[in-house]
Design a protein around this motif. Sequence first.
Motif, PDB file in Angstrom:
ATOM      1  N   CYS A  97      25.579   4.392  15.024  1.00  0.00           N
ATOM      2  CA  CYS A  97      25.947   5.312  13.938  1.00  0.00           C
ATOM      3  C   CYS A  97      25.570   4.747  12.580  1.00  0.00           C
ATOM      4  O   CYS A  97      25.052   5.468  11.714  1.00  0.00           O
ATOM      5  N   VAL A  98      25.829   3.479  12.375  1.00  0.00           N
ATOM      6  CA  VAL A  98      25.478   2.861  11.097  1.00  0.00           C
ATOM      7  C   VAL A  98      23.966   2.798  10.929  1.00  0.00           C
ATOM      8  O   VAL A  98      23.445   2.932   9.819  1.00  0.00           O
ATOM      9  N   SER A  99      23.227   2.611  12.014  1.00  0.00           N
ATOM     10  CA  SER A  99      21.770   2.633  11.942  1.00  0.00           C
ATOM     11  C   SER A  99      21.279   4.000  11.472  1.00  0.00           C
ATOM     12  O   SER A  99      20.357   4.089  10.649  1.00  0.00           O
ATOM     13  N   ILE A 100      21.890   5.055  11.987  1.00  0.00           N
ATOM     14  CA  ILE A 100      21.537   6.413  11.549  1.00  0.00           C
ATOM     15  C   ILE A 100      21.865   6.585  10.071  1.00  0.00           C
ATOM     16  O   ILE A 100      21.081   7.164   9.305  1.00  0.00           O
ATOM     17  N   SER A 101      23.006   6.076   9.650  1.00  0.00           N
ATOM     18  CA  SER A 101      23.399   6.167   8.245  1.00  0.00           C
ATOM     19  C   SER A 101      22.404   5.442   7.352  1.00  0.00           C
ATOM     20  O   SER A 101      22.030   5.934   6.275  1.00  0.00           O
ATOM     21  N   PHE A 102      21.960   4.255   7.777  1.00  0.00           N
ATOM     22  CA  PHE A 102      20.991   3.511   6.978  1.00  0.00           C
ATOM     23  C   PHE A 102      19.661   4.259   6.904  1.00  0.00           C
ATOM     24  O   PHE A 102      18.998   4.264   5.852  1.00  0.00           O
ATOM     25  N   ALA A 103      19.237   4.862   8.013  1.00  0.00           N
ATOM     26  CA  ALA A 103      17.984   5.623   8.005  1.00  0.00           C
ATOM     27  C   ALA A 103      18.062   6.769   7.002  1.00  0.00           C
ATOM     28  O   ALA A 103      17.123   7.003   6.222  1.00  0.00           O
ATOM     29  N   ALA A 104      19.205   7.491   6.992  1.00  0.00           N
ATOM     30  CA  ALA A 104      19.380   8.583   6.033  1.00  0.00           C
ATOM     31  C   ALA A 104      19.395   8.050   4.601  1.00  0.00           C
ATOM     32  O   ALA A 104      18.790   8.638   3.690  1.00  0.00           O
ATOM     33  N   PHE A 105      20.076   6.937   4.390  1.00  0.00           N
ATOM     34  CA  PHE A 105      20.137   6.307   3.071  1.00  0.00           C
ATOM     35  C   PHE A 105      18.740   5.955   2.582  1.00  0.00           C
ATOM     36  O   PHE A 105      18.376   6.220   1.430  1.00  0.00           O
ATOM     37  N   SER A 106      17.925   5.371   3.445  1.00  0.00           N
ATOM     38  CA  SER A 106      16.576   4.951   3.066  1.00  0.00           C
ATOM     39  C   SER A 106      15.695   6.140   2.726  1.00  0.00           C
ATOM     40  O   SER A 106      14.946   6.106   1.738  1.00  0.00           O
ATOM     41  N   VAL A 107      15.776   7.202   3.526  1.00  0.00           N
ATOM     42  CA  VAL A 107      14.961   8.392   3.273  1.00  0.00           C
ATOM     43  C   VAL A 107      15.318   9.007   1.925  1.00  0.00           C
ATOM     44  O   VAL A 107      14.435   9.389   1.139  1.00  0.00           O
ATOM     45  N   ILE A 108      16.602   9.079   1.625  1.00  0.00           N
ATOM     46  CA  ILE A 108      17.032   9.665   0.349  1.00  0.00           C
ATOM     47  C   ILE A 108      16.556   8.821  -0.827  1.00  0.00           C
ATOM     48  O   ILE A 108      16.053   9.340  -1.833  1.00  0.00           O
ATOM     49  N   VAL A 109      16.688   7.519  -0.719  1.00  0.00           N
ATOM     50  CA  VAL A 109      16.264   6.633  -1.807  1.00  0.00           C
ATOM     51  C   VAL A 109      14.758   6.746  -2.043  1.00  0.00           C
ATOM     52  O   VAL A 109      14.303   6.865  -3.190  1.00  0.00           O
ATOM     53  N   ILE A 110      13.977   6.708  -0.965  1.00  0.00           N
ATOM     54  CA  ILE A 110      12.520   6.799  -1.114  1.00  0.00           C
ATOM     55  C   ILE A 110      12.126   8.146  -1.706  1.00  0.00           C
ATOM     56  O   ILE A 110      11.214   8.234  -2.549  1.00  0.00           O
ATOM     57  N   TYR A 111      12.818   9.210  -1.293  1.00  0.00           N
ATOM     58  CA  TYR A 111      12.522  10.537  -1.848  1.00  0.00           C
ATOM     59  C   TYR A 111      12.736  10.563  -3.357  1.00  0.00           C
ATOM     60  O   TYR A 111      11.883  11.059  -4.109  1.00  0.00           O
ATOM     61  N   TYR A 112      13.847  10.046  -3.815  1.00  0.00           N
ATOM     62  CA  TYR A 112      14.124  10.082  -5.246  1.00  0.00           C
ATOM     63  C   TYR A 112      13.271   9.089  -6.026  1.00  0.00           C
ATOM     64  O   TYR A 112      13.012   9.296  -7.221  1.00  0.00           O
ATOM     65  N   GLU A 113      12.822   8.007  -5.402  1.00  0.00           N
ATOM     66  CA  GLU A 113      11.853   7.127  -6.048  1.00  0.00           C
ATOM     67  C   GLU A 113      10.563   7.893  -6.339  1.00  0.00           C
ATOM     68  O   GLU A 113      10.030   7.843  -7.459  1.00  0.00           O
ATOM     69  N   CYS A 114      10.064   8.586  -5.326  1.00  0.00           N
ATOM     70  CA  CYS A 114       8.826   9.346  -5.493  1.00  0.00           C
ATOM     71  C   CYS A 114       9.016  10.510  -6.473  1.00  0.00           C
ATOM     72  O   CYS A 114       8.135  10.794  -7.291  1.00  0.00           O
ATOM     73  N   ARG A 115      10.162  11.136  -6.403  1.00  0.00           N
ATOM     74  CA  ARG A 115      10.423  12.259  -7.301  1.00  0.00           C
ATOM     75  C   ARG A 115      10.464  11.799  -8.753  1.00  0.00           C
ATOM     76  O   ARG A 115       9.923  12.471  -9.643  1.00  0.00           O
ATOM     77  N   ALA A 116      11.064  10.656  -9.008  1.00  0.00           N
ATOM     78  CA  ALA A 116      11.120  10.130 -10.371  1.00  0.00           C
ATOM     79  C   ALA A 116       9.724   9.805 -10.879  1.00  0.00           C
ATOM     80  O   ALA A 116       9.378  10.104 -12.033  1.00  0.00           O
ATOM     81  N   ASN A 117       8.909   9.186 -10.038  1.00  0.00           N
ATOM     82  CA  ASN A 117       7.531   8.900 -10.422  1.00  0.00           C
ATOM     83  C   ASN A 117       6.770  10.179 -10.721  1.00  0.00           C
ATOM     84  O   ASN A 117       6.008  10.269 -11.691  1.00  0.00           O
ATOM     85  N   TRP A 118       6.982  11.170  -9.894  1.00  0.00           N
ATOM     86  CA  TRP A 118       6.307  12.459 -10.070  1.00  0.00           C
ATOM     87  C   TRP A 118       6.670  13.089 -11.416  1.00  0.00           C
ATOM     88  O   TRP A 118       5.802  13.566 -12.146  1.00  0.00           O
ATOM     89  N   GLU A 119       7.956  13.063 -11.749  1.00  0.00           N
ATOM     90  CA  GLU A 119       8.415  13.677 -12.999  1.00  0.00           C
ATOM     91  C   GLU A 119       7.863  12.951 -14.219  1.00  0.00           C
ATOM     92  O   GLU A 119       7.358  13.579 -15.161  1.00  0.00           O
ATOM     93  N   VAL A 120       7.963  11.626 -14.210  1.00  0.00           N
ATOM     94  CA  VAL A 120       7.505  10.861 -15.373  1.00  0.00           C
ATOM     95  C   VAL A 120       5.989  10.966 -15.521  1.00  0.00           C
ATOM     96  O   VAL A 120       5.478  11.090 -16.642  1.00  0.00           O
ATOM     97  N   THR A 121       5.266  10.916 -14.409  1.00  0.00           N
ATOM     98  CA  THR A 121       3.810  11.052 -14.470  1.00  0.00           C
ATOM     99  C   THR A 121       3.412  12.416 -15.003  1.00  0.00           C
ATOM    100  O   THR A 121       2.483  12.539 -15.811  1.00  0.00           O
ATOM    101  N   ARG A 122       4.120  13.451 -14.615  1.00  0.00           N
ATOM    102  CA  ARG A 122       3.801  14.817 -15.049  1.00  0.00           C
ATOM    103  C   ARG A 122       4.149  15.029 -16.519  1.00  0.00           C
ATOM    104  O   ARG A 122       3.417  15.702 -17.253  1.00  0.00           O
ATOM    105  N   ASN A 123       5.244  14.430 -16.971  1.00  0.00           N
ATOM    106  CA  ASN A 123       5.726  14.688 -18.330  1.00  0.00           C
ATOM    107  C   ASN A 123       5.206  13.685 -19.350  1.00  0.00           C
ATOM    108  O   ASN A 123       5.559  13.768 -20.526  1.00  0.00           O
ATOM    109  N   ARG A 124       4.374  12.725 -18.905  1.00  0.00           N
ATOM    110  CA  ARG A 124       3.912  11.684 -19.825  1.00  0.00           C
ATOM    111  C   ARG A 124       3.047  12.272 -20.930  1.00  0.00           C
ATOM    112  O   ARG A 124       3.167  11.891 -22.099  1.00  0.00           O
ATOM    113  N   TYR A 125       2.148  13.175 -20.582  1.00  0.00           N
ATOM    114  CA  TYR A 125       1.277  13.816 -21.573  1.00  0.00           C
ATOM    115  C   TYR A 125       1.451  15.329 -21.481  1.00  0.00           C
ATOM    116  O   TYR A 125       1.703  15.876 -20.409  1.00  0.00           O
TER     117      TYR A 125
END
Length: 920
Positions: free
Chosen positions: A160-188
């Motif tokens: 169960c904790v392994s499943i929780s960690f997998a979900a945690f990792s997916v969410i973190v990676i998603y928001y990492e990419c989303r933040a990069n996407w936003e800043v890259t788009r709004n830079r200019y």
Amino acid sequence: VIDDDGKKRRVANAKFVETSTYKILLLRATYTLVALFFTGFLLVLAMELLLYLVMDLTIEAGYTNKGEVHPLSALGVFLALPLFIYGLASALVLSWFFVTDAWNGHLLIKQFGFGNRAVVIVDWFTFFLYFGIPILTLIGTILGRKTNWWEITSLVWFTCVSISFAAFSVIVIYYECRANWEVTRNRYDNDDDRWFHLISRAILLRQRNLFGGEERSTYLLRGSMEDASTGFKGGHRNSMVTSDNITKGKTLYCKIISWKIWQCLGMFVPVEGPSQRQYTLNDVQNSRAFLTSHTWSLENVFCRDRYSRYVVVLGGKQALTKAQMNSSVWCALLGNSIGILLLVAFLVWLGAPLLVRIVVLILVIGLFLYPSMAQSFRVMKMMKNVFGIFKSYEYFSKMRAVTGSANTKQLEDNASSLEDKESEGMLNNTERDAFTLEQDESEGMFQVWESHRVITLTSWFCWVIFALEVIFLFLYPLVAIINIGNQLTSIIFVLISLSSFVRTYFNAAIVVEETGRMDLVDGQEGSLFHWQNMSRLNTITTKITRSPGKTVWSSILIILLLMFTGLGGMTITSEASKGGTEFFTYAHGFEYEQQNDVPYPTCAASSINNNKAHHQMRSLADYTFLASLAYVNNNITQIELDAWFGKDENGKSKAVFNETAVEDFRKSELGSTKETPVVYKLIKFPQEKEGVVTIRGSTDPVDFMVDGQLWMGAALFQVLRYFMPIGNMWTPIIHHLIEGINLLESESIQKIAFYKETTKFIQWLQRSGEYNNIQTTGHSLGGGLAMISGAQTGVAGIGVSAPNTMLSRVAFNLTVEDLNTKTFNIIPERDVVPMVDDLAQNYQHVRCTANSGHFSKDTVECHGNGRRTLCELLYTCGTQNRPALCECVTDYEYPEPKPKDGNATLSFKKQCELIKKMNL
């Protein structure tokens, strides 16, 4: 918060109310412990995976002595290592924040997703995975009268904790990419925001950030508190940096790529216009801690980070005192000196050679202590200047005080002249700084690190590097790993590669460091949505993407990889050992009588011998002798057997070395007579129709790699269990986890597993029908293999200083009953090897008399090759009908044995000298 406009004062009071109860703390502690155990499992998995990869590398390079060399596969495995290091280190960073988030009530994950319902969804999700499902499993297994109810429950809990960690990792990676996407788009505002253009810009930015050339400068800066609060940006009139404390220059890499040849090839070009400032996350946050007379302590000063951003307050009511400043410098010098002495003492305790001590000291001083001490001297130099400023400041203050209270013409003239000189710019440095300090009574000093990009990559070269990375760091290694038959590892490699690709090329921290801003996220500036996105970006970049833990984990894995690779390199280049040509010196006319102390209960080990008709071998000393005999060259094996066991009345050997048995077995069962890395012998006892297989311990580098292959997982889990609170609760499932990790072994590794060959050899002997009884023994690695093969084939396996197999039993297809009924381990004290893995039911602790005062030397001596253990058994249990050994006295300092008949023509010492001369 106080807002003072000179007339009114508005005060906002904030109160902190503690709402946690012991129940909440207990629940969170439970969540944290299981998350911490999962992190430990990831670390064990990472270390085992690196070991297996290095073993694959050495096998494909042809160390098995079979002439099978696959250089392309070996190269592919080698190229896979960087991605594995990066991906595994990133996973360990995520797992650590997974642990801290569990203790903090999952605040981090609540901040990331699920919108307004985040609190409800996250709390229910974590409740079921961390507590609900495991507790329901516990109830069900107890009601179902399962004897292994805790094993099932803890295994479900871990899943169960392994499943929780997998979900945690997916969410973190998603928001990492989303933040990069936003800043890259709004830079200019005037660029193309279509998705493929954003991906292209993100990749180019990463390449230029990683491979661009930088000029770095380091200096101490002094100025007003206003300057410090803004990071000393801009030309504040109170800020000052002097040329004598500036360290500035291009990096070696930058100097190389600045060569004209690269510009001619169109690969690198100078940055157009002014150099590009590369910000750090601390620069972007503009966060600084002030070190005042009230916040100062020796612990804070000495334990601060080398690149800390403390602002040292030098002037004003909160300024550091002269004693505190001096103490800071002397504490750094004294602490570094103590560190050097502590390192020297530790190396001496380990028994390290003098050359090793010198090399380690030079490396530590050069890489760690010298930069810190150099910085301390720079601070001391600036403080001398500060003390001069303080004296001038005190003079100015006293002069003005006197001028205001008395009409002294001279002081008025002096004060007037100082003001005139200041307005005309005629003051010297000390006078100017003191006059400034007297004006606003605030002064600060802190360290500044700046980087400017001066050389950058052309666009086409960025894409060339990107293509090379994809081909040689992903596609080619993937094909090589699949080709060597490592399917599970190839799947892990794909997952690691994809997550590493996304987190590397869509890295939010890179964009923030390039722009120096965090306000480029989506949302209208000043709105709640914009603030939440900025807060999330700050959390991602500082706590995860640029976490200091990533450097720590990467360093640990790289060090381990270098150790494994060094061992693998020795394996490839070294030749197999043929065994020693020097063994024991036997004094047949002398004996040890059993000591008056309580003897070892297993001195007489007849129960190990299943032969009911004869009891040729009755003592632990016999097994220890045969285990040591495996290290001896085949040419003298029979001589040693005759000296130990003797001959019968017909002059025939009681114990016979069967030189052809192993070769016949390999030809019959393995289809080849070529030698394999595992070394073992068959000793026959013809009168009793008994056979003993003795297996050699670790002598070659390949043996040590096999040690790690078979037992590193168990050893690491033991360490994890020891340091974790109530770590023993996980013991019932550790053997399952080790079994899962062993699935990462490739087909190449499985083919050369030592125990498989020794087991097949014993089974071949059993099928021959020549023996009424078969036993196996060995020392160290040989003893571990003997216990594994013995338990697998149903014969007695006696280990001497051997690693155990209880935790790793499932990996060898063994049961607890097999180990408790078929294995026996002789364990000298202070020998670390038998501490590996958990003990089975049958074992015997014996003394070790080594006492050199050096931990490493005594540990090696207690382990040795079984000779010291044999002497201990002969001395304590008595020699009985075996000869005394001269080496027990000369090498291991045991008392001299007594003559058997009470009268000896020669002393023990003289007889030993005579026998040795005759042997020579």
